[in-house]
Design an enzyme around this catalytic site. Structure first.
Site, PDB file in Angstrom:
ATOM      1  N   GLU A  62       0.836  -1.148  -0.028  1.00  0.00           N
ATOM      2  CA  GLU A  62       0.081   0.079   0.228  1.00  0.00           C
ATOM      3  C   GLU A  62       0.994   1.273   0.185  1.00  0.00           C
ATOM      4  OE1 GLU A  62      -4.014  -1.879   2.084  1.00  0.00           O
ATOM      5  OE2 GLU A  62      -2.759  -0.375   3.374  1.00  0.00           O
ATOM      6  N   GLU A 113      -5.341  -8.384   0.960  1.00  0.00           N
ATOM      7  CA  GLU A 113      -5.925  -8.049   2.131  1.00  0.00           C
ATOM      8  C   GLU A 113      -7.513  -7.664   1.952  1.00  0.00           C
ATOM      9  OE1 GLU A 113      -4.150  -4.768   4.569  1.00  0.00           O
ATOM     10  OE2 GLU A 113      -2.175  -5.560   4.200  1.00  0.00           O
TER      11      GLU A 113
END
Length: 442
Positions: free
Chosen positions: A159, A349
């Site tokens: 991320e 995720e």
């Protein structure tokens, strides 16, 4: 290729023992020590004590029948100063962790960088220093040569928008910078580093290795559909939140047309960078938890958009204040699959934090989390039925853990952790996931 089922974790959030066996400090060790940065003044010095308890945790993972485990390496555990001397004890630890996974029939998926930059590198400018591209490449080469004979699945960055945006623009995550210039320079250097890290891995790993990277993303909808200003604000927000890092990796450059403020990135772009930004990843990790509703705002310079809080919209929320909206995952998978040169997708995720009761006689009922996971997997199935190249799903997270600036209050785990005793209790959602993988659910 078979669909992959797993759970995910991150080194800083679970390992603890941050000053043990030669490990150097990370930017998060410094950040949590600053007053008022973490809810309730909490820290990750113990976390889940995974650094010592990993054999029992892997036993539990194997008992649940979960075949794939995504974890990250703490950069400062294997190279305390970020560059130069290697900490043999740190490398040995990850050697044992990988071997422990394989001995239990668990496939390791390794993330190079999950937000915990060595503090020594931050003191040299960190992500705002262009040299970080080379630092990360050297780190990738080190791990690939040490673990690449056994680890077949690799991810470069976790991320990048979060650690550049929250860490360098908003200042709510480590290293706590609040500067547009810091954000822009860190963004360009992270985009270069995700490609350079991929190239370093490709050069050092066996040909069969699979290399990816991961992106945070949110399904965005205008607050007033059909309203021109909200529609335009949504497109700008999408350029920032969903497209900023994936499009350079795919050779499309930065999405400047939709978000002109990104032209300021050009002050950090050097000759030859355009050719260095792309890398042919084998997969992209899609990480999604919610949707965001966007409204035009004259009070947010450059973006001219704001996200309307879920609590202000009166919708069901998780403990993080995020809207419960499983359909978001389907829409993001479709969006990422729409790129003509997109590789296969893995949901690396997805999960939800809800208030959990205390375990009773070895059981913890968490029906909201179980319902959320069931609904999200329904969206993954929907995507596959529509022909989207989605080949895996990793629930966040295996255990409860230190949730960054939120401390220990939000619990995402399929396994409950009593932080006072370090006792583990499998939640009903974990039992449900076990039954799903065994094919026991209709």
């Amino acid at each position: 290729m078979d669909f992959r089922w797993g759970v995910a974790s991150a080194a800083y959030q679970i390992e603890g023992f941050g000053d043990c066996d030669g490990k150097g400090p990370s930017i998060w060790d410094a950040f949590v020590a600053r007053r008022g940065r973490i809810k309730n003044g909490q820290h990750a010095r113990a976390a889940c004590e995974f650094y010592r308890r990993w054999p029992a945790d892997l036993d539990l993972l194997a008992a649940l029948g979960i075949p794939d485990y995504r974890f990250s390496v703490a950069w400062s555990r294997v190279r305390p100063s970020g560059t130069g001397q290697v900490n043999q004890a740190g490398l040995d630890y990850y050697d044992k962790l990988v071997d422990g996974c394989l001995a239990r029939g668990i496939t390791p998926w390794l993330t190079l960088y999950h937000w915990d930059l060595p503090l020594a590198l931050e003191r040299r400018g960190g992500w705002t220093n262009r040299a970080v591209v080379g630092w990360l490449g050297e780190y990738a080469d080190l791990l690939a040569r040490r673990l690449g004979d056994r680890v077949r699945h690799w991810m470069v960055l976790n991320e990048p928008l979060v650690f550049t945006g929250a860490g360098h623009l908003l200042g709510v995550h480590a290293p706590g910078r609040r500067s547009l210039g810091a954000f822009l320079s860190a963004t360009h250097h992270a985009a270069l580093a995700q490609a350079e890290g991929g190239r370093a891995l490709r050069a050092a790993l066996p040909a069969a290795a699979q290399i990816g990277t991961t992106f945070s993303c949110s399904y965005l909808t205008p607050a007033r559909p059909g309203n021109p200003r909200d529609e335009a604000a949504t497109r700008r927000a999408d350029a920032l939140l969903n497209r900023l890092f994936v499009e350079p990796a795919l050779g499309l450059g930065y999405p400047i047309a939709e978000l002109p403020a990104l032209r300021w990135l050009e002050r950090y772009v050097l000759a030859g960078d355009e050719a260095r930004l792309p890398f042919a990843f084998d997969f992209l990790g899609v990480q999604n938890y919610t949707r965001e509703v966007v409204r035009f705002s004259p009070w947010v310079p450059l973006l001219w958009a704001r996200l309307v809080k879920a609590e202000d919209r009166g919708v069901p929320c998780t403990a993080m204040g995020w809207e419960v909206y499983p359909e978001s995952l389907y829409h993001l998978l479709r969006q990422f699959a729409s790129y003509p040169n997109a590789p296969r997708l893995i949901v690396t995720e997805n999960g939800a934090a809800f208030p959990d009761p205390a375990p009773v006689h070895g059981r913890l009922a968490d029906p909201a989390r179980q319902a959320y996971l069931r609904a999200c997997l329904g969206q993954v199935l929907r995507a596959r039925r529509d022909g989207l190249p989605v080949d895996g799903y990793f629930a966040w997270s295996f255990t409860d853990n230190f949730e960054w600036a939120e401390g220990y209050r939000p619990r995402f785990g399929l396994v409950h952790v009593d932080y006072a005793t370090q006792q583990r209790t499998v939640k009903d959602s974990g039992r449900w996931y076990q039954q799903l993988l065994r094919g026991e659910l209709s």
